[in-house]
Design a protein around this motif. Structure first.
Motif, PDB file in Angstrom:
ATOM      1  N   GLU A 142     -55.921  91.222  15.960  1.00 49.14           N
ATOM      2  CA  GLU A 142     -54.991  90.947  14.969  1.00 49.14           C
ATOM      3  C   GLU A 142     -54.066  89.670  15.464  1.00 49.14           C
ATOM      4  O   GLU A 142     -52.924  89.647  14.746  1.00 49.14           O
ATOM      5  CB  GLU A 142     -54.067  92.191  14.740  1.00 49.14           C
ATOM      6  N   SER A 143     -54.190  89.232  16.644  1.00 51.17           N
ATOM      7  CA  SER A 143     -53.384  88.370  17.051  1.00 51.17           C
ATOM      8  C   SER A 143     -53.013  87.004  16.326  1.00 51.17           C
ATOM      9  O   SER A 143     -51.906  86.569  16.011  1.00 51.17           O
ATOM     10  CB  SER A 143     -53.923  87.796  18.455  1.00 51.17           C
ATOM     11  N   ASN A 144     -54.127  86.546  15.636  1.00 47.10           N
ATOM     12  CA  ASN A 144     -54.041  85.351  14.483  1.00 47.10           C
ATOM     13  C   ASN A 144     -53.246  85.811  13.521  1.00 47.10           C
ATOM     14  O   ASN A 144     -52.237  84.840  13.079  1.00 47.10           O
ATOM     15  CB  ASN A 144     -55.452  85.099  14.369  1.00 47.10           C
ATOM     16  N   ASN A 145     -53.190  86.796  12.875  1.00 48.77           N
ATOM     17  CA  ASN A 145     -52.508  87.397  11.749  1.00 48.77           C
ATOM     18  C   ASN A 145     -50.978  87.592  12.243  1.00 48.77           C
ATOM     19  O   ASN A 145     -50.105  86.875  11.446  1.00 48.77           O
ATOM     20  CB  ASN A 145     -53.166  88.625  11.234  1.00 48.77           C
ATOM     21  N   TRP A 146     -50.905  87.940  13.415  1.00 54.56           N
ATOM     22  CA  TRP A 146     -49.482  88.085  13.782  1.00 54.56           C
ATOM     23  C   TRP A 146     -48.812  86.695  14.143  1.00 54.56           C
ATOM     24  O   TRP A 146     -47.536  86.523  14.087  1.00 54.56           O
ATOM     25  CB  TRP A 146     -49.387  89.022  15.185  1.00 54.56           C
ATOM     26  N   GLU A 147     -49.766  85.746  14.723  1.00 53.78           N
ATOM     27  CA  GLU A 147     -48.875  84.358  15.309  1.00 53.78           C
ATOM     28  C   GLU A 147     -48.811  83.662  13.907  1.00 53.78           C
ATOM     29  O   GLU A 147     -47.613  83.186  13.876  1.00 53.78           O
ATOM     30  CB  GLU A 147     -50.048  83.905  16.105  1.00 53.78           C
ATOM     31  N   LEU A 148     -49.661  83.899  12.822  1.00 59.69           N
ATOM     32  CA  LEU A 148     -49.398  83.236  11.805  1.00 59.69           C
ATOM     33  C   LEU A 148     -48.135  83.644  10.903  1.00 59.69           C
ATOM     34  O   LEU A 148     -47.232  83.015  10.229  1.00 59.69           O
ATOM     35  CB  LEU A 148     -50.388  83.231  10.742  1.00 59.69           C
ATOM     36  N   SER A 149     -47.985  84.959  10.912  1.00 60.92           N
ATOM     37  CA  SER A 149     -46.956  85.504  10.281  1.00 60.92           C
ATOM     38  C   SER A 149     -45.450  85.378  10.988  1.00 60.92           C
ATOM     39  O   SER A 149     -44.416  85.032  10.357  1.00 60.92           O
ATOM     40  CB  SER A 149     -46.945  87.273  10.313  1.00 60.92           C
ATOM     41  N   ALA A 150     -45.637  85.164  12.283  1.00 60.88           N
ATOM     42  CA  ALA A 150     -44.374  84.786  13.209  1.00 60.88           C
ATOM     43  C   ALA A 150     -43.985  83.396  12.938  1.00 60.88           C
ATOM     44  O   ALA A 150     -42.723  83.117  12.962  1.00 60.88           O
ATOM     45  CB  ALA A 150     -44.591  85.407  14.647  1.00 60.88           C
ATOM     46  N   ALA A 151     -44.919  82.529  12.773  1.00 61.90           N
ATOM     47  CA  ALA A 151     -44.822  81.388  12.890  1.00 61.90           C
ATOM     48  C   ALA A 151     -43.786  80.529  11.829  1.00 61.90           C
ATOM     49  O   ALA A 151     -43.089  79.547  12.380  1.00 61.90           O
ATOM     50  CB  ALA A 151     -46.240  80.224  12.817  1.00 61.90           C
ATOM     51  N   GLY A 152     -43.923  81.053  10.674  1.00 64.49           N
ATOM     52  CA  GLY A 152     -42.957  80.532   9.590  1.00 64.49           C
ATOM     53  C   GLY A 152     -41.651  81.027   9.470  1.00 64.49           C
ATOM     54  O   GLY A 152     -40.718  80.729   8.769  1.00 64.49           O
ATOM     55  N   ILE A 153     -41.176  82.091  10.385  1.00 68.57           N
ATOM     56  CA  ILE A 153     -39.867  82.885  10.171  1.00 68.57           C
ATOM     57  C   ILE A 153     -38.657  82.015  10.686  1.00 68.57           C
ATOM     58  O   ILE A 153     -37.957  81.586   9.729  1.00 68.57           O
ATOM     59  CB  ILE A 153     -39.998  84.265  10.770  1.00 68.57           C
TER      60      ILE A 153
END
Length: 564
Positions: free
Chosen positions: A284-295
């Motif tokens: 799930e790391s890619n999903n979590w990284e992408l989700s966090a990146a824009g915040i």
């Protein structure tokens, strides 16, 4: 305020709790059942309703706190500094959390009677569970544990109540990943809170950091991943989560692209990525990284208001509107989570300090139109001041709010911390409709206990159980600080002295660990001598703001900084 022969304080809304009667007519020894305990009380009033005289002897009370501890006085951690106020605050926080650690079979029931009241609901497994308060709600609340858990770790290190509390929340997780806003019996009604959902996940991270228990983490891992993915569906094209859940700690609503919720989500995602690396599961790391990146970028673009140096609660609020539009909790979390860069963190810290109401504390303007002071939300503000390198603000706030008011005011207990109070110092919590409900022993009010250890003492674990660590003291005007805690790897301890000649001190860490130091420097610092178990290093400081040394092993070290 409420002690009388007719009634006492209240566990519920709507009325006072009534006397507990012993209908006895003969001499002897009488005992109330443990289900009739009154948690965290300070005064016991004994009355009789006849015209005859009665004599009593040997009146005792049942000690119900920290049932998992064979010796409740056996603290594994300690703290001491040159401010006796803060010494008392640290230990009052530790003691408050002991009163909030209870036998799981003595939780509160929904709709308990006003007469013949009782605590008899089983709220978790095990011998002890961490509840929000000793009196009420006597329910597991994950937001409370985010503060009370770390404070337990640095003082008693009695982690069983934390683990049992976490388990009781995951027991009620929905198949889509949602976690309950509170434990049983409230969990059976299942309210969902965006922020408290994240707090539960962060409690798992904290527990793993304190214990190093990889087996426990593995037992929850699939549920944890499910829980981490659930709030990500609310992230829209803005890069922020659009919050539709109103439930939170007591603030005046929660909606839209909210700064508190998004900051906590960003913080939670960063923790999740660390745990994924520990588990060796990057699915799930890619999903979590992408989700966090824009915040961070989205929050700074949509919610930052340069005119007041604070973040708006959400983007439906007009910039420059009322003070209540710039929440204490959200701005504090923006700094803690790293949404705010170093420049904005300092600005936020300054702006929050400017709102203090002496001699009472820092207002939670987002709750009840600004008439509330919340030690819970202010606990995060303390951390934000430390993160923003305003340790002097944090020290000042803890001394006048926690020591001068929350301990020594005549309406307080002198030994535990109240749940919340009015901005005018009234010892009633404006969030509730029934004033006697206020809890004077509430774990969410104990942030100074961990903050003083982690930040003032500078004793920080960077991986589980302190396998790696960072020593970075921030005395904030204090002259001396000593602090220690234990993990399964051993004892960690620091001792600092700051005077006109510069900072000096010692720190000791287990032999099986490695770490680094980051020692803040005063203007004019010339050199640092670092004596370790293997060698002595001399660093020329040359106007640096901090002395940074990496690659240190376990053992005892002596630090001396010279200003000439």
């Amino acid at each position: 305020m409420y002690v009388s022969a007719q009634y006492c304080d209240a566990v519920q809304d709507g009325a006072f709790d009534l006397p507990q009667w012993f209908n006895n007519t003969t001499p002897g020894r009488y005992e109330a059942g443990h289900e009739f305990q009154r948690g965290a009380f300070r005064y016991l009033t004994v009355i009789h309703n006849s015209t005859e005289s009665i004599s009593l002897s040997n009146v005792t009370v049942y000690w119900a706190a920290s049932p998992e501890m064979e010796n409740p006085a056996a603290y594994t951690g300690y703290f001491h500094c040159d401010s006796e106020k803060l010494n008392r605050v640290w230990y009052a926080g530790a003691y408050t959390n002991q009163l909030c650690s209870a036998d799981p079979t003595t939780g509160v029931s929904l709709g308990a009677p006003f007469a013949g009241w009782y605590y008899n609901y089983t709220v978790s497994n095990g011998s002890s569970v961490l509840l929000d308060g000793g009196k009420r709600d006597r329910v597991v609340w994950p937001g409370d544990i985010v503060i009370s858990g770390p404070s337990i770790f640095v003082s008693t290190n009695s982690l069983e109540p934390i683990r049992n509390a976490i388990d009781s929340l995951f027991l009620y997780q929905k198949t889509d990943g949602r976690l309950p806003a509170a434990g049983y019996p409230l969990a059976s009604l299942f309210a969902w809170s965006f922020t408290y959902h994240c707090h539960t996940l962060n409690n798992v991270y904290d527990y793993y950091m304190f214990s190093g228990d990889i087996d426990y983490l593995a037992s929850l891992w699939e549920q944890y991943k499910l829980g981490m993915n659930y709030p990500l569906q609310f992230i829209d094209s803005s890069g922020l989560a659009n919050v539709t859940s109103l439930s939170d700690w007591g603030r005046g609503g929660m909606s839209g692209h909210n700064i508190e919720a998004n900051s906590i989500l960003f913080y939670t995602l960063k923790n999740a990525l660390k745990l994924a690396a520990v588990m060796g599961d990057t699915s799930e790391s890619n999903n979590w990284e992408l989700s966090a990146a824009g915040i961070p970028a989205a929050a700074n673009d949509l919610l930052w208001d340069d005119s007041v140096s604070l973040y708006r609660d959400n983007d439906t609020i007009t910039k420059g509107s009322s003070e209540t539009s710039y929440p204490q909790d959200g701005n504090s979390w923006a700094v803690i989570a790293g949404i705010a860069n170093s420049t904005r963190a300092v600005a936020v810290s300054d702006a929050l300090k400017a709102r203090w109401i002496r001699p009472y504390g820092a207002p939670a303007v987002e709750a009840n139109d600004g008439d509330t002071i919340s030690p819970f939300a202010t606990g995060f503000e303390i951390q934000a001041h430390f993160v923003a390198s305003h340790s002097d603000y944090a020290i000042d706030l803890m001394e006048f709010m926690w020591a001068d008011y929350m301990l020594d005011n005549p309406n307080m207990t002198n030994s535990t911390f109240i749940e919340g109070f009015g901005h005018d110092g009234t010892p009633l919590y404006p969030v509730y409709n029934n004033d006697p409900r206020v809890s004077h022993a509430h774990g969410w009010s104990t942030a100074p206990t961990s903050m003083l250890t982690f930040y003032a003492g500078g004793l920080v674990m960077t991986s589980a159980a302190g396998k790696t660590w960072k020593v970075s003291p921030a005395l904030g005007g204090l002259k001396t600080v000593e602090a220690s805690y234990e993990t399964p790897l051993g004892s960690f301890a620091v001792s600092w002295t700051n005077n006109t000649y510069g900072l000096s001190g010692t720190f000791e860490v287990p032999n099986s660990t490695t770490g680094e130091i980051n020692i803040p420097l005063a203007i004019g610092s010339k050199k640092m001598i670092l004596e370790g178990p293997k060698d002595t290093q001399e660093l020329q400081l040359n106007g640096s703001s901090a002395a940074h040394v990496q690659g240190l092993g376990g053992g005892k070290y002596t630090v001396t900084i010279f200003t000439s």
